[in-house]
Design a protein around this motif. Structure first.
Motif, PDB file in Angstrom:
ATOM      1  N   ALA A   2      26.983  38.576  35.499  1.00  0.00           N
ATOM      2  CA  ALA A   2      28.408  38.496  35.823  1.00  0.00           C
ATOM      3  C   ALA A   2      28.849  39.723  36.613  1.00  0.00           C
ATOM      4  N   TYR A   3      29.787  39.489  37.539  1.00  0.00           N
ATOM      5  CA  TYR A   3      30.283  40.539  38.428  1.00  0.00           C
ATOM      6  C   TYR A   3      31.791  40.448  38.537  1.00  0.00           C
ATOM      7  N   LEU A   4      32.407  41.581  38.878  1.00  0.00           N
ATOM      8  CA  LEU A   4      33.849  41.635  39.101  1.00  0.00           C
ATOM      9  C   LEU A   4      34.140  42.113  40.524  1.00  0.00           C
ATOM     10  N   PRO A   5      35.244  41.657  41.119  1.00  0.00           N
ATOM     11  CA  PRO A   5      35.540  42.033  42.505  1.00  0.00           C
ATOM     12  C   PRO A   5      36.059  43.458  42.639  1.00  0.00           C
ATOM     13  N   VAL A   6      35.730  44.057  43.778  1.00  0.00           N
ATOM     14  CA  VAL A   6      36.227  45.373  44.160  1.00  0.00           C
ATOM     15  C   VAL A   6      36.838  45.245  45.549  1.00  0.00           C
ATOM     16  N   VAL A   7      38.076  45.700  45.685  1.00  0.00           N
ATOM     17  CA  VAL A   7      38.791  45.634  46.959  1.00  0.00           C
ATOM     18  C   VAL A   7      38.684  46.973  47.676  1.00  0.00           C
ATOM     19  N   GLY A   8      38.485  46.922  49.000  1.00  0.00           N
ATOM     20  CA  GLY A   8      38.539  48.136  49.807  1.00  0.00           C
ATOM     21  C   GLY A   8      37.418  49.112  49.567  1.00  0.00           C
TER      22      GLY A   8
END
Length: 199
Positions: A73-79
């Motif tokens: 499982a992964y989580l999003p990172v912005v910028g």
């Protein structure tokens, strides 16, 4: 016939009116349909999730499902490549509970976790997409930042590896039709407490 989208606040207000117990019950009901998504996934699938920090259908049942079946499982990172970069990258989850993950608040108000090992969307098998509303054709209304459409658009149009794009939301977020823009990327499937549908 011209379709005009309902205002986002119509749905976000409904989400925020749900108490924590109701949200948990609905999240559990939706998770019962994940077995039908599992049938389309490889062993050891890599799955992009999200933090449910704005009243969305809880994401913890998704993480529980990944942990139970050995998915990554992964989580999003912005910028991650600078403020102007609108592409999401994804950080691995090393905790069993989303609440235990150390985070900081991004300038747009969303929680983020940072790690040196980040994946691009094309390296995932599935992205579970947050949304404000979705229609019966898989068109998705997001929060308006365009991060998911930017992230998914290039690979979608280039016909790259088939990345499943799955919506995860309450049933009241499903509408008959939404206005679609040329840059919008449709979902492949949708899971709500009432069931799963494919587009």
């Amino acid at each position: 016939m011209t379709v005009s989208n309902p205002p986002r606040r119509h749905f976000t207000r409904q989400r925020r009116q749900l108490n924590e117990s109701t949200r948990r019950q609905l999240g559990k009901a939706a998770s019962l349909h994940l077995a039908k998504l599992q049938q389309r996934l490889p062993a050891n699938a890599c799955i992009g999730l999200y933090y449910d920090g704005f009243g969305e259908l809880p994401a913890q049942p998704l993480l529980d499902w990944c942990n139970r079946l050995g998915y990554f499982a992964y989580l999003p990172v912005v910028g991650s490549l600078g403020h102007d970069d609108r592409r999401l990258r994804f950080v691995p989850i090393y905790h069993s509970k989303l609440l235990n993950i150390p985070t900081r608040i991004h300038r747009l108000g969303m929680k983020q976790n940072h790690h040196r090992r980040l994946l691009w969307a094309r390296e995932l098998d599935v992205i579970i997409c947050p949304l404000v509303a979705v229609d019966l054709h898989g068109n998705r209304m997001g929060m308006g930042g365009g991060f998911y459409d930017t992230t998914l658009g290039k690979s979608y149009r280039a016909g790259a590896k088939k990345l499943l794009k799955i919506g995860w939301c309450y049933d009241f977020q499903v509408v008959d039709a939404l206005q679609r823009q040329p840059w919008d990327v449709p979902l492949d499937g949708l899971i709500t407490p009432n069931g799963i549908r494919w587009f």
